[in-house]
Motif scaffolding. Structure first.
Motif, PDB file in Angstrom:
ATOM      1  N   ASP A  51       0.858  -1.182   0.000  1.00 53.56           N
ATOM      2  CA  ASP A  51       0.000   0.000   0.000  1.00 53.56           C
ATOM      3  C   ASP A  51       0.895   1.234   0.000  1.00 53.56           C
ATOM      4  O   ASP A  51       2.128   1.116   0.010  1.00 53.56           O
ATOM      5  CB  ASP A  51      -0.925  -0.028   1.222  1.00 53.56           C
ATOM      6  N   GLU A  52       0.296   2.372   0.008  1.00 56.46           N
ATOM      7  CA  GLU A  52       1.015   3.638   0.087  1.00 56.46           C
ATOM      8  C   GLU A  52       0.597   4.350   1.364  1.00 56.46           C
ATOM      9  O   GLU A  52      -0.514   4.146   1.863  1.00 56.46           O
ATOM     10  CB  GLU A  52       0.679   4.530  -1.126  1.00 56.46           C
ATOM     11  N   PRO A  53       1.454   5.209   1.893  1.00 55.91           N
ATOM     12  CA  PRO A  53       1.054   6.013   3.047  1.00 55.91           C
ATOM     13  C   PRO A  53       0.027   7.072   2.615  1.00 55.91           C
ATOM     14  O   PRO A  53      -0.083   7.376   1.415  1.00 55.91           O
ATOM     15  CB  PRO A  53       2.371   6.657   3.503  1.00 55.91           C
ATOM     16  N   PRO A  54      -0.690   7.635   3.557  1.00 51.00           N
ATOM     17  CA  PRO A  54      -1.705   8.642   3.210  1.00 51.00           C
ATOM     18  C   PRO A  54      -1.164   9.826   2.406  1.00 51.00           C
ATOM     19  O   PRO A  54      -1.839  10.315   1.502  1.00 51.00           O
ATOM     20  CB  PRO A  54      -2.234   9.107   4.576  1.00 51.00           C
ATOM     21  N   ASN A  55       0.064  10.266   2.691  1.00 53.07           N
ATOM     22  CA  ASN A  55       0.609  11.410   1.946  1.00 53.07           C
ATOM     23  C   ASN A  55       0.862  11.086   0.476  1.00 53.07           C
ATOM     24  O   ASN A  55       1.081  11.992  -0.320  1.00 53.07           O
ATOM     25  CB  ASN A  55       1.879  11.949   2.620  1.00 53.07           C
ATOM     26  N   LEU A  56       0.821   9.798   0.108  1.00 53.97           N
ATOM     27  CA  LEU A  56       0.934   9.401  -1.302  1.00 53.97           C
ATOM     28  C   LEU A  56      -0.386   8.800  -1.803  1.00 53.97           C
ATOM     29  O   LEU A  56      -0.410   8.085  -2.792  1.00 53.97           O
ATOM     30  CB  LEU A  56       2.088   8.407  -1.486  1.00 53.97           C
ATOM     31  N   GLY A  57      -1.471   9.102  -1.093  1.00 48.39           N
ATOM     32  CA  GLY A  57      -2.796   8.703  -1.540  1.00 48.39           C
ATOM     33  C   GLY A  57      -3.258   7.335  -1.070  1.00 48.39           C
ATOM     34  O   GLY A  57      -4.311   6.858  -1.492  1.00 48.39           O
ATOM     35  N   GLY A  58      -2.506   6.706  -0.209  1.00 50.92           N
ATOM     36  CA  GLY A  58      -2.831   5.343   0.209  1.00 50.92           C
ATOM     37  C   GLY A  58      -3.588   5.256   1.507  1.00 50.92           C
ATOM     38  O   GLY A  58      -3.934   6.263   2.132  1.00 50.92           O
ATOM     39  N   THR A  59      -3.827   4.017   1.924  1.00 46.27           N
ATOM     40  CA  THR A  59      -4.540   3.740   3.167  1.00 46.27           C
ATOM     41  C   THR A  59      -3.612   3.191   4.248  1.00 46.27           C
ATOM     42  O   THR A  59      -4.075   2.807   5.315  1.00 46.27           O
ATOM     43  CB  THR A  59      -5.696   2.746   2.907  1.00 46.27           C
ATOM     44  N   ASP A  60      -2.325   3.110   3.960  1.00 44.14           N
ATOM     45  CA  ASP A  60      -1.291   2.743   4.933  1.00 44.14           C
ATOM     46  C   ASP A  60      -1.533   1.371   5.562  1.00 44.14           C
ATOM     47  O   ASP A  60      -1.293   1.177   6.746  1.00 44.14           O
ATOM     48  CB  ASP A  60      -1.187   3.827   6.008  1.00 44.14           C
ATOM     49  N   GLN A  61      -1.967   0.411   4.743  1.00 43.82           N
ATOM     50  CA  GLN A  61      -2.225  -0.930   5.260  1.00 43.82           C
ATOM     51  C   GLN A  61      -1.059  -1.884   5.042  1.00 43.82           C
ATOM     52  O   GLN A  61      -1.160  -3.073   5.334  1.00 43.82           O
ATOM     53  CB  GLN A  61      -3.510  -1.480   4.637  1.00 43.82           C
ATOM     54  N   GLY A  62       0.041  -1.365   4.517  1.00 41.64           N
ATOM     55  CA  GLY A  62       1.240  -2.166   4.321  1.00 41.64           C
ATOM     56  C   GLY A  62       2.362  -1.283   3.826  1.00 41.64           C
ATOM     57  O   GLY A  62       2.135  -0.126   3.461  1.00 41.64           O
ATOM     58  N   PRO A  63       3.574  -1.802   3.828  1.00 38.34           N
ATOM     59  CA  PRO A  63       4.691  -1.039   3.262  1.00 38.34           C
ATOM     60  C   PRO A  63       4.424  -0.723   1.791  1.00 38.34           C
ATOM     61  O   PRO A  63       3.690  -1.440   1.112  1.00 38.34           O
ATOM     62  CB  PRO A  63       5.883  -1.993   3.410  1.00 38.34           C
ATOM     63  N   ASN A  64       5.060   0.344   1.312  1.00 40.81           N
ATOM     64  CA  ASN A  64       4.880   0.669  -0.101  1.00 40.81           C
ATOM     65  C   ASN A  64       5.879  -0.112  -0.958  1.00 40.81           C
ATOM     66  O   ASN A  64       6.797  -0.755  -0.429  1.00 40.81           O
ATOM     67  CB  ASN A  64       4.921   2.179  -0.333  1.00 40.81           C
ATOM     68  N   PRO A  65       5.699  -0.111  -2.272  1.00 42.62           N
ATOM     69  CA  PRO A  65       6.561  -0.934  -3.131  1.00 42.62           C
ATOM     70  C   PRO A  65       8.058  -0.658  -2.982  1.00 42.62           C
ATOM     71  O   PRO A  65       8.851  -1.599  -2.980  1.00 42.62           O
ATOM     72  CB  PRO A  65       6.079  -0.594  -4.541  1.00 42.62           C
ATOM     73  N   VAL A  66       8.428   0.603  -2.836  1.00 37.38           N
ATOM     74  CA  VAL A  66       9.864   0.889  -2.738  1.00 37.38           C
ATOM     75  C   VAL A  66      10.438   0.475  -1.390  1.00 37.38           C
ATOM     76  O   VAL A  66      11.631   0.172  -1.285  1.00 37.38           O
ATOM     77  CB  VAL A  66      10.185   2.362  -3.094  1.00 37.38           C
ATOM     78  N   GLU A  67       9.601   0.413  -0.353  1.00 38.06           N
ATOM     79  CA  GLU A  67      10.064  -0.140   0.927  1.00 38.06           C
ATOM     80  C   GLU A  67      10.274  -1.650   0.807  1.00 38.06           C
ATOM     81  O   GLU A  67      11.203  -2.202   1.387  1.00 38.06           O
ATOM     82  CB  GLU A  67       9.061   0.168   2.038  1.00 38.06           C
ATOM     83  N   TYR A  68       9.412  -2.312   0.019  1.00 42.73           N
ATOM     84  CA  TYR A  68       9.601  -3.743  -0.206  1.00 42.73           C
ATOM     85  C   TYR A  68      10.899  -4.015  -0.966  1.00 42.73           C
ATOM     86  O   TYR A  68      11.552  -5.039  -0.737  1.00 42.73           O
ATOM     87  CB  TYR A  68       8.417  -4.356  -0.951  1.00 42.73           C
ATOM     88  N   VAL A  69      11.297  -3.112  -1.856  1.00 40.54           N
ATOM     89  CA  VAL A  69      12.580  -3.274  -2.546  1.00 40.54           C
ATOM     90  C   VAL A  69      13.712  -3.285  -1.520  1.00 40.54           C
ATOM     91  O   VAL A  69      14.595  -4.148  -1.563  1.00 40.54           O
ATOM     92  CB  VAL A  69      12.795  -2.164  -3.598  1.00 40.54           C
ATOM     93  N   LEU A  70      13.671  -2.340  -0.583  1.00 39.15           N
ATOM     94  CA  LEU A  70      14.706  -2.287   0.458  1.00 39.15           C
ATOM     95  C   LEU A  70      14.648  -3.527   1.343  1.00 39.15           C
ATOM     96  O   LEU A  70      15.684  -4.099   1.693  1.00 39.15           O
ATOM     97  CB  LEU A  70      14.551  -1.023   1.302  1.00 39.15           C
ATOM     98  N   ALA A  71      13.431  -3.952   1.691  1.00 38.44           N
ATOM     99  CA  ALA A  71      13.277  -5.143   2.521  1.00 38.44           C
ATOM    100  C   ALA A  71      13.792  -6.389   1.797  1.00 38.44           C
ATOM    101  O   ALA A  71      14.437  -7.249   2.414  1.00 38.44           O
ATOM    102  CB  ALA A  71      11.816  -5.324   2.920  1.00 38.44           C
ATOM    103  N   ALA A  72      13.498  -6.491   0.497  1.00 36.88           N
ATOM    104  CA  ALA A  72      13.982  -7.638  -0.274  1.00 36.88           C
ATOM    105  C   ALA A  72      15.506  -7.663  -0.295  1.00 36.88           C
ATOM    106  O   ALA A  72      16.122  -8.728  -0.163  1.00 36.88           O
ATOM    107  CB  ALA A  72      13.423  -7.597  -1.692  1.00 36.88           C
ATOM    108  N   LEU A  73      16.111  -6.499  -0.456  1.00 35.16           N
ATOM    109  CA  LEU A  73      17.575  -6.427  -0.434  1.00 35.16           C
ATOM    110  C   LEU A  73      18.098  -6.880   0.929  1.00 35.16           C
ATOM    111  O   LEU A  73      19.030  -7.682   1.006  1.00 35.16           O
ATOM    112  CB  LEU A  73      18.044  -5.007  -0.748  1.00 35.16           C
TER     113      LEU A  73
END
Length: 145
Positions: free
Chosen positions: A30-52
C-alpha cells in the motif's frame, strides 16, 4: 544448476493497495496517506529495500558458513533516496527509481576487518537482489483480458 522460476500474483483491493500471493504467504502493498494510500502495508519501494535486506541476510549467512566465519547475528539499516515527481505525474528529468541505496551492516562476529571485507565482497557478488538492483534486468509487461 537448473534455472529456478519464482512468481507471485496479486489483486488490487483499492487504487493503492495490492494483495500479493507469494507461495503460501499474503503480502499487502500500500502507500502512506501522503501518497494517496490507506497505509495498510509497506509501499513498493520499501519492499525493494526489505527484499535487499532479506537477501543480504541469507547470502551473508551462507558466505559466512563457506568462509568458516561464526556469524552470531546481523543487524542492518537500509535507506534509499528517490524523487517522487515522475511517480506523481510531474515533469522531471529525474529517474523514477532510487538514486542511491545505502546499506549499513552490523555483523555480530569475532571476525577481523580484513575477513569482513572479503565476506561483504562475496555477499555482494552472490546476492541476487543486489545484482538486480545494480544491473539492468529486462522487464516485459504484457496485458491480457
Amino acid at each position: 544448476m537448473p534455472v529456478m522460476k519464482f512468481s507471485v500474483s496479486g489483486k488490487c483491493e483499492n487504487p493503492t493497495k495490492l494483495v500479493v500471493n507469494a507461495g503460501k504467504f499474503k503480502i499487502v502493498i500500500d502507500e502512506p496517506p501522503n501518497l494517496g494510500g490507506t497505509d495498510q502495508g509497506p509501499n513498493p519501494v520499501e519492499y525493494v529495500l526489505a527484499a535487499l535486506g532479506g537477501c543480504i541476510n541469507v547470502v551473508g549467512h551462507l558466505v559466512a558458513k563457506d568462509m568458516g566465519i561464526e556469524l552470531k547475528g546481523l543487524e542492518m539499516t537500509i535507506e534509499g533516496d528517490l524523487d517522487p515527481s515522475k511517480f506523481m505525474g510531474k515533469p522531471t528529468n529525474e529517474r523514477t527509481g532510487y538514486k542511491e541505496i545505502r546499506v549499513n551492516l552490523k555483523p555480530v562476529t569475532n571476525a577481523d576487518n580484513a575477513t569482513l571485507e572479503k565476506w561483504i565482497k562475496a555477499v555482494e557478488e552472490r546476492c541476487p537482489v543486489s545484482d538486480n538492483l545494480r544491473n539492468p534486468t529486462p522487464v516485459k509487461i504484457n496485458i491480457s483480458k
